[in-house]
Structure formats: structure tokens, C-alpha cells
Design a protein around this motif. Structure first.
Motif, PDB file in Angstrom:
ATOM      1  N   PRO A  49       3.199   0.670   4.960  1.00 17.71           N
ATOM      2  CA  PRO A  49       3.236   0.952   6.429  1.00 17.71           C
ATOM      3  C   PRO A  49       4.367   1.037   7.403  1.00 17.71           C
ATOM      4  CG  PRO A  49       3.535  -1.347   6.007  1.00 17.71           C
ATOM      5  CD  PRO A  49       3.565  -0.486   4.473  1.00 17.71           C
ATOM      6  N   GLU A  50       5.634   2.152   6.311  1.00 19.16           N
ATOM      7  CA  GLU A  50       6.572   2.173   6.656  1.00 19.16           C
ATOM      8  C   GLU A  50       6.453   3.431   6.128  1.00 19.16           C
ATOM      9  OE1 GLU A  50      10.795   0.319   7.666  1.00 19.16           O
ATOM     10  OE2 GLU A  50       9.981   0.051   5.858  1.00 19.16           O
ATOM     11  N   GLN A  51       7.163   4.097   6.777  1.00 21.58           N
ATOM     12  CA  GLN A  51       7.260   6.202   5.744  1.00 21.58           C
ATOM     13  C   GLN A  51       8.459   5.422   5.417  1.00 21.58           C
ATOM     14  OE1 GLN A  51       5.105   8.774   6.428  1.00 21.58           O
ATOM     15  NE2 GLN A  51       6.156   9.462   4.744  1.00 21.58           N
ATOM     16  N   ASP A 133       0.587   6.003   4.903  1.00 23.35           N
ATOM     17  CA  ASP A 133      -0.049   4.782   5.303  1.00 23.35           C
ATOM     18  C   ASP A 133      -1.636   4.891   5.770  1.00 23.35           C
ATOM     19  OD1 ASP A 133      -0.648   2.245   6.779  1.00 23.35           O
ATOM     20  OD2 ASP A 133       0.586   2.771   8.043  1.00 23.35           O
ATOM     21  N   ARG A 136      -3.022   3.813   9.291  1.00 24.32           N
ATOM     22  CA  ARG A 136      -2.788   4.534  10.240  1.00 24.32           C
ATOM     23  C   ARG A 136      -4.115   5.466  10.944  1.00 24.32           C
ATOM     24  NH1 ARG A 136       2.746   5.649  12.625  1.00 24.32           N
ATOM     25  NH2 ARG A 136       4.375   4.827  10.542  1.00 24.32           N
ATOM     26  N   SER A 137      -4.013   5.229  11.984  1.00 22.27           N
ATOM     27  CA  SER A 137      -5.497   6.028  12.565  1.00 22.27           C
ATOM     28  C   SER A 137      -4.772   8.016  11.911  1.00 22.27           C
ATOM     29  CB  SER A 137      -4.848   6.212  14.092  1.00 22.27           C
ATOM     30  OG  SER A 137      -3.822   7.098  14.513  1.00 22.27           O
ATOM     31  N   GLU A 140      -2.316   9.482  14.245  1.00 22.09           N
ATOM     32  CA  GLU A 140      -1.033   9.479  13.906  1.00 22.09           C
ATOM     33  C   GLU A 140      -0.795   9.900  12.477  1.00 22.09           C
ATOM     34  OE1 GLU A 140       0.218   5.339  15.385  1.00 22.09           O
ATOM     35  OE2 GLU A 140      -1.717   5.099  13.087  1.00 22.09           O
ATOM     36  N   GLN A 141      -1.521  10.044  10.825  1.00 19.71           N
ATOM     37  CA  GLN A 141      -0.977  11.345  10.547  1.00 19.71           C
ATOM     38  C   GLN A 141      -0.995  12.169  10.215  1.00 19.71           C
ATOM     39  OE1 GLN A 141      -4.744   9.985   8.063  1.00 19.71           O
ATOM     40  NE2 GLN A 141      -3.684   7.729   8.028  1.00 19.71           N
ATOM     41  N   TYR A 227      -2.151  14.533   6.774  1.00 17.03           N
ATOM     42  CA  TYR A 227      -1.055  14.601   6.728  1.00 17.03           C
ATOM     43  C   TYR A 227      -0.300  15.967   6.860  1.00 17.03           C
ATOM     44  CZ  TYR A 227       0.608   9.098   6.498  1.00 17.03           C
ATOM     45  OH  TYR A 227       0.336   8.523   6.972  1.00 17.03           O
TER      46      TYR A 227
END
Length: 258
Positions: A49-51, A133, A136-137, A140-141, A227
Motif C-alpha cells: 500500500p506504500e510506494q 499497489d 489503488r485505482s 492512480e497507478q 504503471y
């Protein structure tokens, strides 16, 4: 020279030992790309959940799988890291207000080293691994990938490693792809070729056979495509380089985005 970016399916870890159409493609791709200044990989096998960012000067090889031939556990990929490149990535994330953390001593998971061992067997190009993550949506990615687009102008090869069709619970004994897998890959290909972000971002509602192709327990293998697409937001061009299958429900594809 500005480098393209790639989504590369890593398939079964056994690819590291195999000689087939897909592994030979990866070998040719690496040769064609020459020697990038560094390689940055968003890995499906690092879901957080954290980059997270590796900051090692030298990587160990993770054998993060079980039940494979003994030879698999003797394979290594002793690529160096690049702390300066890790700091550059941190700067880009900070500029874009993305919380992130450095990680020391993780090693390279098989989603990274299996494909790089085929592409760059000398293991002499610095590698930085990045987490994904899966919760994430897609937007967001995509936007996280977009933050790293400047690296492509700096001699850095950006890769998303995963699998567009990746369902380990539906594996077959042969490689003949299931029709639903073909249909899903075809739908994704149409969206990528047209760079149809609204459709792709809504893939969970719109894509055919999505629950078979991207099971809820395996979403992390699909999301690296978003991504890596983000890194090519300026050009928005996608090209399918190869399409193959393992065990009927693992698609082996490589998409180049630019």
C-alpha cells in the motif's frame, strides 16, 4: 536517446531455464535495446500500500517460489543497484507529492530477474525495483508511472513485470490457450492500441471474462500495465511485440509503449 517502456509478462519462473519462442524474443529484445544506463521495474511480486523503492548498491537474488526443480534455486542474477537512480526516483515522487519509502536489502524477486536474465544475462546493468499497489485505482497507478516519464529521456529503461492473463487456479497441462483468455487479451489489445483510458480504467466492469483473467487474488499481476502506460502518457502509442501462452491461462505478452 529516449527509450520506450515495456510491459513484460514474466510467466512461470521456469522461463529462466527454457528455450522457446518467448525466451528467444526476450533475448533479441535485450540485444536490440543495447545497454541502458539503468533499469527500473514495477514488479507484480512486490505489492504494497506504500510506494517502495530499493536503494541497494548490490542486489541478492530472491527465490520466491516453491516446488520447482533444484536447478532453479541455484540460479542467480547479481545485478548492481544504483542509489543515485533511487534518489532520482525519490525526487520525482516527492515533486509529485507521492509518499514513498526506501528499502534496503530486499533483493530482486523472480518477476524481475527471470526476464532480465534473458534480456541482459551479464547482470551488469543497475536495477532499481519498485512496488505496485494492487488496491489503488488504475488512474492512480497510471499517474504514478507518469511521474517517472522523465527517466526515459535519461537513458533509463522502464518495465512493468506481471501478466495480463494470470490465473494459477485454472492452469492446464498444455499450452493451448483457453478461448476466454484469448478474448480477454484481445479486448485489452484493442484498448491499448487505441489508448482508450476510460475503457481500460473500467476493465473490471467492461472486459470479457475479467474474473477468470484477473482473479481478485491475482490483481497485482495485471496492474503493472497501468504503471508502465503512465510513463508513455505523452506519446500514447502501444505496440504488441509478442503474444504466447503457458498452461492455457498464463499469457506471455510484451507491449512496448512510447
Amino acid at each position: 536517446m529516449k527509450l520506450p517502456a515495456f510491459f513484460i509478462a514474466h510467466g512461470s519462473p521456469l522461463l529462466a531455464l527454457e528455450d522457446n519462442e518467448y525466451t528467444r524474443f526476450l533475448e533479441r529484445l535485450g540485444a536490440d535495446l543495447g545497454t541502458p544506463r539503468g533499469i527500473v521495474v514495477f514488479s507484480a511480486h512486490w505489492d504494497s500500500p506504500e510506494q517502495l523503492i530499493t536503494v541497494d548498491g548490490q542486489h541478492e537474488t530472491l527465490h520466491d517460489f516453491y516446488g520447482f526443480p533444484y536447478e532453479m534455486y541455484s540460479l542467480t542474477y547479481p545485478a548492481p543497484g544504483d542509489p543515485a537512480l533511487s534518489r532520482r526516483i525519490s525526487e520525482l515522487f516527492t515533486t509529485n507529492n507521492l509518499p514513498h519509502q526506501p528499502v534496503l536489502g530486499r533483493g530482486l524477486d523472480h518477476g524481475i530477474w527471470v526476464i532480465l536474465k534473458k534480456m541482459f544475462p551479464a547482470a551488469d546493468i543497475p536495477v532499481v525495483a519498485l512496488s505496485v499497489d494492487s488496491l489503488r485505482s488504475p488512474e492512480e497507478q497510471y499517474n504514478i508511472g507518469k511521474m517517472l516519464a522523465p527517466l526515459r529521456d535519461e537513458g533509463i529503461l522502464l518495465i512493468g513485470s506481471g501478466g495480463l492473463v494470470h490465473n494459477l487456479r485454472l492452469l492446464k497441462q498444455d499450452d493451448q490457450p483457453e478461448q476466454w483468455a484469448l478474448d480477454f487479451d484481445a479486448w485489452i489489445a484493442d484498448g491499448l492500441t487505441a489508448w482508450d483510458l476510460p475503457s481500460l480504467f473500467a476493465y473490471e466492469k467492461r472486459a470479457p471474462h475479467v474474473r477468470d483473467a484477473v482473479p481478485t487474488y491475482g490483481r497485482e499481476h495485471f496492474v503493472p500495465i497501468f504503471y508502465v502506460m503512465g510513463t508513455a502518457d505523452e506519446g500514447r502509442r502501444a505496440q504488441l511485440m509478442i503474444q504466447a501462452y503457458q498452461y492455457g491461462t498464463l499469457s506471455l505478452n510484451c507491449w512496448m509503449v512510447d
